[in-house]
Design an enzyme around this catalytic site. Structure first.
Site, PDB file in Angstrom:
ATOM      1  N   SER A 103     -11.794  -1.690  -5.832  1.00  0.00           N
ATOM      2  CA  SER A 103     -10.678  -2.564  -6.188  1.00  0.00           C
ATOM      3  C   SER A 103      -9.440  -1.781  -6.618  1.00  0.00           C
ATOM      4  O   SER A 103      -8.898  -1.009  -5.841  1.00  0.00           O
ATOM      5  CB  SER A 103     -11.137  -3.530  -7.281  1.00  0.00           C
ATOM      6  OG  SER A 103     -10.177  -4.522  -7.539  1.00  0.00           O
ATOM      7  N   ASP A 242      -3.605  -5.341  -5.074  1.00  0.00           N
ATOM      8  CA  ASP A 242      -4.476  -4.254  -5.497  1.00  0.00           C
ATOM      9  C   ASP A 242      -5.151  -3.667  -4.258  1.00  0.00           C
ATOM     10  O   ASP A 242      -4.923  -4.132  -3.133  1.00  0.00           O
ATOM     11  CB  ASP A 242      -5.505  -4.730  -6.533  1.00  0.00           C
ATOM     12  CG  ASP A 242      -6.511  -5.729  -5.984  1.00  0.00           C
ATOM     13  OD1 ASP A 242      -6.227  -6.359  -4.941  1.00  0.00           O
ATOM     14  OD2 ASP A 242      -7.577  -5.892  -6.596  1.00  0.00           O
ATOM     15  N   ASP A 244      -8.015  -3.719  -2.797  1.00  0.00           N
ATOM     16  CA  ASP A 244      -8.840  -4.490  -1.857  1.00  0.00           C
ATOM     17  C   ASP A 244      -8.289  -5.876  -1.582  1.00  0.00           C
ATOM     18  O   ASP A 244      -8.910  -6.674  -0.871  1.00  0.00           O
ATOM     19  CB  ASP A 244     -10.288  -4.576  -2.347  1.00  0.00           C
ATOM     20  CG  ASP A 244     -10.457  -5.424  -3.596  1.00  0.00           C
ATOM     21  OD1 ASP A 244      -9.540  -5.444  -4.435  1.00  0.00           O
ATOM     22  OD2 ASP A 244     -11.524  -6.060  -3.745  1.00  0.00           O
TER      23      ASP A 244
END
Length: 451
Positions: A103, A242, A244
């Site tokens: 992430s 972000d 992902d």
């Protein structure tokens, strides 16, 4: 839980958990879970990853473990996390989805997020079952002779893009200009194309992933760069994802970053006014600002708070009969559309609220007046139980009594990193700051702080 945290399994690449040896065991355990626990005769698993250099090796290890059970693997390549969820409940309708990502963490971290066939993240109970299968096989069994090489490259991006675009009026972004920061991550391959297809002019930054620059001074963790770039280039609106792509941060027409609780609030207020908010309830987390509760209450709604993590938000939405929830970090779940966070979907839903109300984002955000809030994250060597820190507990009780219903304090460990997070919030910013500094001082006495 021994392996799973707030959002899947995560850690530094090549540590005790995030390495090829362990991920091979995880793949084997997932295959066993699908076959022996869910009793799926011919299971299908969709696997995606973000651009981190370690992703391909971990992907290969997972597939090797899954192959033992003759699981058909649909290889999605580099995609945002929401595409893996989409691949479960839409196309190709996999029985389970695996996203290899850490992430918003730096490139040297990695991990996995798991989704079930409905597209939802696995519950804690379901993750526990997989942990049981992992522990049942401390080493990977010897390879069988009849293993199939059932691995298929699959383009899930195309149907995902078509689905997202279908939710919006045709060309509704015509003559609009945006700046997007894709964090050198997975949305590099989706966000600009989708916004352009809806008529927008898009300027991109953080769009040159090389495997090691993901989240590196770009993206949702560094929104000040987005604000500075919007001001310098005179671009009305900016968005930062972000690594992902399951969350997004907004920059308004004044080149000011919009707090995630204000995004949640303006969406909830619009839902309330258009009678779309089910049970008149917005689900937020314990981290959200008290100003959000006040704004929703004044409009006739309720805020239900749950633990941090978009998985917790989603399951609380189900329990409360709500169709809207999220986190101040930028995760938003639109229950009538999808059951996981999707930064691009959030972006488009906010733009549609602006279109329908004919209001600027800078004006919509003012309807949610937030309390002054100060936060601090400290890296720790060990997560000592907070309840064992007597001085900390005594001070927190005293602070809560002092603040009453005019503020709050929160101390918690991160579920994805070795960090302790401190929060102080009240109407008086000096008081909030003083309380935070006192908590910080106690934490430094009680814990081994790194850096």
């Amino acid at each position: 839980m021994n392996y799973f945290g707030t959002d899947g399994i995560r850690g530094t690449y090549d540590d005790a958990l995030i390495n090829a040896r362990f991920l091979k065991r995880v793949g084997y355990a997932i295959g066993s879970y699908l076959k022996e626990f869910l009793h799926i005769a011919h299971p299908k698993v969709a696997i995606g990853r973000d651009p981190r250099t370690s992703g391909e090796e971990l992907e290969k290890a997972l597939v090797e473990g899954l192959r033992y059970w003759n699981v058909q693997c649909f290889m999605l390549g580099v995609v945002p996390t929401p595409v893996v969820s989409f691949a479960c409940n839409k196309n190709p309708q996999a029985d389970l989805g695996i996203m290899i990502t850490a992430s918003h963490n730096p490139f040297n971290d990695n991990g996995i997020k798991l989704f079930k066939s409905s597209g939802e993240k696995l519950s804690v109970a379901e993750e526990k079952e997989i942990e049981n299968f992992i522990d049942r096989f401390p080493t990977y069994p010897a390879a069988k002779e009849d293993l199939k090489n059932d691995r298929k490259n699959y383009d899930a991006l195309k149907p995902y893009k078509q689905f997202i675009v279908s939710l919006c009026p045709k060309n509704f972004l015509k003559k609009k200009k945006f700046l997007i920061d894709t964090a050198n991550g997975a949305t590099t391959y989706t966000a600009s194309e989708i916004l352009t297809s809806l008529g927008a002019e898009v300027i991109s930054m953080g769009d040159e992933p090389d495997g090691v620059n993901i989240n590196d001074k770009v993206g949702s963790e560094h929104p000040q760069l987005l604000a500075k770039s919007c001001s310098k280039r005179a671009v009305p609106l900016g968005f930062a994802f972000d690594g992902d792509g399951d969350r997004v941060v907004f920059c308004d027409e004044n080149s000011k970053i919009v707090d995630g609780d204000q995004i949640l609030g303006l969406l909830a207020l619009h839902y309330l006014r258009t009678k779309k908010l089910k049970n008149n309830t917005l689900v937020a987390t314990i981290h959200s600002n008290m100003g959000l509760d006040n704004a929703i209450k004044e409009a006739g709604g309720t805020v239900f708070r749950t633990q941090v993590g978009d998985r917790n938000v989603y399951y609380s939405m189900k329990e409360q009969g709500s169709n809207l929830g999220g986190e101040s970090s930028g995760h938003v779940i639109f229950g009538d559309i999808k059951n996981t966070g999707d930064g691009l979907l959030t972006l488009l839903q906010v733009l549609m609220v602006m279109e329908k109300t004919q209001k600027r984002l800078a004006d919509l955000r003012t309807e949610i007046t937030l309390y002054p809030q100060v936060n601090l994250s400290l890296k720790v060597a060990e997560k000592k139980p907070l309840e064992c820190m007597s001085e900390l507990q005594e001070f927190l009780a005293m602070a809560e009594k002092e603040l009453g219903n005019q503020g709050r304090v929160l101390v918690r460990y991160s579920g994805t990193e070795n960090k302790i997070r401190l929060l102080s919030e009240c109407e008086n910013p000096q008081q909030a700051f003083a309380i935070l500094r006192r908590i910080e001082k106690i934490v430094h006495k009680e814990l081994s702080i790194i850096g």
